[in-house]
Structures are given as structure tokens and as C-alpha cells.
Write an enzyme that holds these catalytic residues in place. Structure first.
Site, mmCIF file in Angstrom:
data_model
loop_
_atom_site.group_PDB
_atom_site.id
_atom_site.type_symbol
_atom_site.label_atom_id
_atom_site.label_comp_id
_atom_site.label_asym_id
_atom_site.label_seq_id
_atom_site.Cartn_x
_atom_site.Cartn_y
_atom_site.Cartn_z
ATOM 1 C CE1 TYR A 16 32.145 35.902 -18.192
ATOM 2 C CE2 TYR A 16 31.493 35.656 -16.118
ATOM 3 C CZ TYR A 16 32.394 35.947 -16.984
ATOM 4 O OH TYR A 16 33.736 36.119 -16.727
ATOM 5 C CE LYS A 56 21.973 17.167 10.801
ATOM 6 N NZ LYS A 56 20.892 16.065 11.001
HETATM 7 C C1 LIG Z 1 19.616 16.404 11.480
HETATM 8 C C2 LIG Z 1 19.042 15.463 12.456
HETATM 9 C C3 LIG Z 1 17.710 15.883 13.456
HETATM 10 C C4 LIG Z 1 17.073 17.002 13.136
HETATM 11 O O1 LIG Z 1 16.368 16.998 12.035
HETATM 12 P P1 LIG Z 1 15.580 18.273 11.553
HETATM 13 O O2 LIG Z 1 14.794 17.959 10.444
HETATM 14 O O3 LIG Z 1 16.285 19.440 11.110
HETATM 15 O O4 LIG Z 1 14.707 18.946 12.788
HETATM 16 C C5 LIG Z 1 17.284 14.791 14.360
HETATM 17 N N1 LIG Z 1 18.059 13.683 14.476
HETATM 18 C C6 LIG Z 1 18.831 13.405 13.741
HETATM 19 C C7 LIG Z 1 19.501 11.979 13.907
HETATM 20 C C8 LIG Z 1 19.442 14.172 12.775
HETATM 21 O O5 LIG Z 1 20.439 13.553 12.048
#
Ligand SMILES: *Cc1c(COP(=O)(O)O)cnc(C)c1O
Length: 371
Positions: free
Chosen positions: A262, A31
Site C-alpha cells: 500500500y 500477570k
Molecule cells: C509487573 C510487576 C512486577 C514485575 O516487574 P518486571 O519489570 O517485569 O520484573 C513486579 N511487581 C509488580 C507490583 C508488578 O506489577
């Protein structure tokens, strides 16, 4: 100015590392543009390494991916959010996670006009208290499911609140119990489906959570969820795939007592050599790293001095006698014991490796193909 190099062999090596830890099918989570590593390139690599399924966020991400990968199972973890998502789910064979009545009813309605059943995943709430059907919905959900003739139950899932804390094992147990209760209720109706609850930390640390499908994300990109813990050895062997460099634009002397950048919030305690690096918060190198981060040059760590600017950052290069404009320094990654891990940077930045990858990965990327 910044270049993000992503080593695809490291991604595949991390996949094989996880493969050895479980008998379950692996849904590799890609994702958010594969956590900033690039959706298509990473997904093609993972599919070639043997990932049985890929988990994108939005249905639109699934659409982008389907063009590169015709055969792999693609799941959308967020499910339909826009009107056009329903059509994409059907025509591009994206399997949606469904977490709400609105989604379920809309998809069921849409499926009436389809000749083939649409596979779906039901997302169940077991303690994270974010998305998913709740225990109070269960009876109604089972009843309603009978009316969803156009849908086929592919899998039941839940999501663990566990990240990396072995002390939270009790919480994992209670989430597992709640999840198995839902699963039994569906099985008692004569339904068949896969079960999935494990993220990276659970895959590595809690074998009892593996069930039919595991869903690792962050570990594929090389972050060991247990690194800072007594149980750190569990994820040892994972390798960070993202390496980011920035150019040295100038090198000059800073006299004792002079300030830099800065606000002049760093004052030289002695005569120093400093290097001006072409990276800043416009490249997602956060201003929160002012006076707190290190960069890597030929195996040496160079501390950031003063404020990170929009496109420039100053480092102490006193120890780097050969440094000159035209060189590049690593702001993330590199090799050797001083390499900058996403976890190091997250510590300086006040965040987690996930955010470091997502933000710094937005810089122009190139891919290293080895092996
Ligand atoms: C992002 C996600 C994962 C993966 O989680 P990690 O901690 O990156 O391994 C698994 N399941 C769902 C539903 C997620 O949204």
C-alpha cells in the site's frame, strides 16, 4: 497463520538463573497471561522449578490459576476490583495487594463473616506515584489496622520506578528509604510481615533491594533489563522463550523501480527477490514496523519492505535463494546471532519488550517441552 512457540525449559532456566542471584523467596510474576506466554503453562513450569509464589494481575486470573495449582501461594497484584472478587479471594485463597481505603474497608467488612483470617498485602507508595497508600495515610492506616480483626498482614510491598537505568540508583535508594520507614512504623506496632520491593531489574542489579521476597517478571521471559547498558553483563545468560513464525505465501521478482504494498512507499533500487509473508497487524505485527523490521530465514535477516498490511507483509528475500512458499520465517526469536530478540523488535516498533511479548503472545501458542 502465526505460530507462537514457547520453550518452557527456557522459562525454567531463567528461573534458575535468577534463583542463583538471591537468597530471597521468589514471587514469579505471571500477570497479563504471563506476559503473553500463557498463564497456566508458565505457572505450572515455574512452580515445578521451585517458585515459592506466583503474582497474577487480577483476582480472576488467580481464580483461573488455582484450578491448575492447588498448593502454591497466589498473589493478585491489582487486588479486588469487582464485587465478586472478595468471595474469590476467600474461597480460592488468593492473597490480594491492597492499595486503597476502598479495598481495605470492603475486604475488612467481608472478613467479619469469615471464620479464618484473610491474609493481605499492603501496597505502599514510595515514589512511583501510581498505586499505594501514601506517607500521609500512614498514621491513619496504622490506627485503622487495629479494627481489621479479620485480616492478617502477610507482607508490605512497594514498586520501584527503576527499569534498567543504573544512573537511577539514587532514586532506588530514596524509594528504599521511604519503604523502610513504613516498615519500621508497622514493626513498632508489634506486627510481623514480609517485605518486598524488587522487580527484575532490581533483582539483577541491586542486591540491597532483595529483602524477603523478590518479584521478577520480564527476566523470566528472557529479557535482560541491562542488555543495552554498560552493566549488560549482569543479566547475560537469560534466554528468550517466545519464538514466533509466519508462513511464506509467495516469492517473486521485483524489478528495479517498481514499488510494493500500500502506498508503494518502498521502491526497488535494483532487481530483487521478494517474499510475501502471512502476517500483519491483525496478528499484532504492528503497522509501525513498516519499512523498519527484519525477519529471520535460515540464519539470514530479511528486511521488511513497505507497509505492513492487515494479514500480509513483504520482505526482501534476495539473499535467500532457496526460499519458497510453504516455508516459515521467524518474526520473533529463532536461533543464532541473527535471532530477533524482543528488544530488537521493541526498538523497531518504538516500544519495550513487555509490549512485544504481550501483543505477539496473543497468537495461537504451542509449547516446547524439553529436559
Ligand atoms: C509487573 C510487576 C512486577 C514485575 O516487574 P518486571 O519489570 O517485569 O520484573 C513486579 N511487581 C509488580 C507490583 C508488578 O506489577
Amino acid at each position: 497463520m502465526l505460530k507462537a512457540a514457547v520453550d518452557l525449559q527456557s522459562i525454567r532456566d531463567n528461573f534458575h538463573f535468577l534463583r542463583k542471584k538471591t537468597q530471597s523467596r521468589i514471587m514469579a510474576v505471571v500477570k497479563a497471561d504471563a506476559y503473553g506466554h500463557g498463564l497456566k503453562e508458565i505457572s505450572v513450569s515455574l512452580a515445578s522449578a521451585g517458585a515459592e509464589a506466583l503474582g497474577v494481575g487480577t483476582v480472576r486470573e488467580g481464580l483461573r490459576l488455582r484450578d491448575s495449582l492447588d498448593r502454591v501461594h497466589i498473589y493478585s497484584l491489582l487486588g479486588p476490583m469487582e464485587e465478586e472478587d472478595y468471595q474469590i479471594i476467600r474461597s480460592r485463597r488468593i492473597i490480594p495487594f491492597i492499595h486503597s481505603w476502598e479495598q481495605l474497608k470492603a475486604l475488612s467488612e467481608f472478613s467479619r463473616a469469615c471464620t479464618q483470617k484473610i491474609p493481605v498485602v499492603l501496597k505502599l507508595e514510595t515514589g512511583m506515584n501510581r498505586l499505594g497508600f501514601r506517607a500521609a495515610d500512614l498514621q491513619l492506616l496504622l490506627e485503622h489496622w487495629n479494627n481489621c480483626q479479620g485480616l492478617e498482614l502477610d507482607m508490605l510491598v512497594s514498586h520501584l520506578a527503576l527499569t534498567d537505568d543504573p544512573l537511577k540508583q539514587e532514586k532506588v535508594k530514596s524509594q528504599m528509604e521511604a519503604f523502610m520507614k513504613y516498615c519500621r512504623a508497622f514493626a513498632d506496632k508489634g506486627l510481623e510481615f514480609k517485605k518486598s520491593i524488587a522487580n527484575s531489574a532490581a533483582l539483577i542489579g541491586c542486591p540491597e533491594t532483595h529483602l524477603d521476597v523478590v518479584r521478577p517478571g520480564i527476566a523470566l521471559y528472557g529479557e535482560n533489563p541491562f542488555q543495552a547498558k554498560a552493566s549488560g553483563s549482569k543479566g547475560r545468560g537469560l534466554v528468550q522463550a517466545m519464538h514466533i513464525t509466519a508462513p511464506v505465501l509467495a516469492v517473486h521478482e521485483l524489478k528495479a523501480g517498481e514499488g510494493v504494498s500500500y502506498g508503494l512507499c518502498f521502491t526497488a533500487p535494483r532487481d530483487m527477490r521478494i517474499a510475501i509473508i502471512g502476517c500483519g497487524y491483525a496478528h499484532n505485527y504492528s503497522r509501525l514496523l513498516s519499512n523498519r523490521a527484519w525477519m529471520l530465514y535460515q540464519g539470514e535477516r530479511l528486511p521488511v519492505l513497505g507497509r505492513v498490511c492487515m494479514q500480509l507483509t513483504v520482505v526482501d528475500a534476495t539473499c535467500a535463494s532457496g526460499i519458497s512458499s510453504g516455508d516459515r520465517v521467524h518474526i520473533l526469536g529463532g536461533i543464532g546471532k541473527n535471532a530477533v530478540s524482543a528488544r530488537d523488535m521493541a526498538g523497531w516498533w518504538g516500544t519495550v519488550a513487555y509490549e512485544v511479548f504481550c501483543l505477539l503472545g496473543r497468537n495461537p501458542r504451542e509449547y516446547i517441552h524439553r529436559g
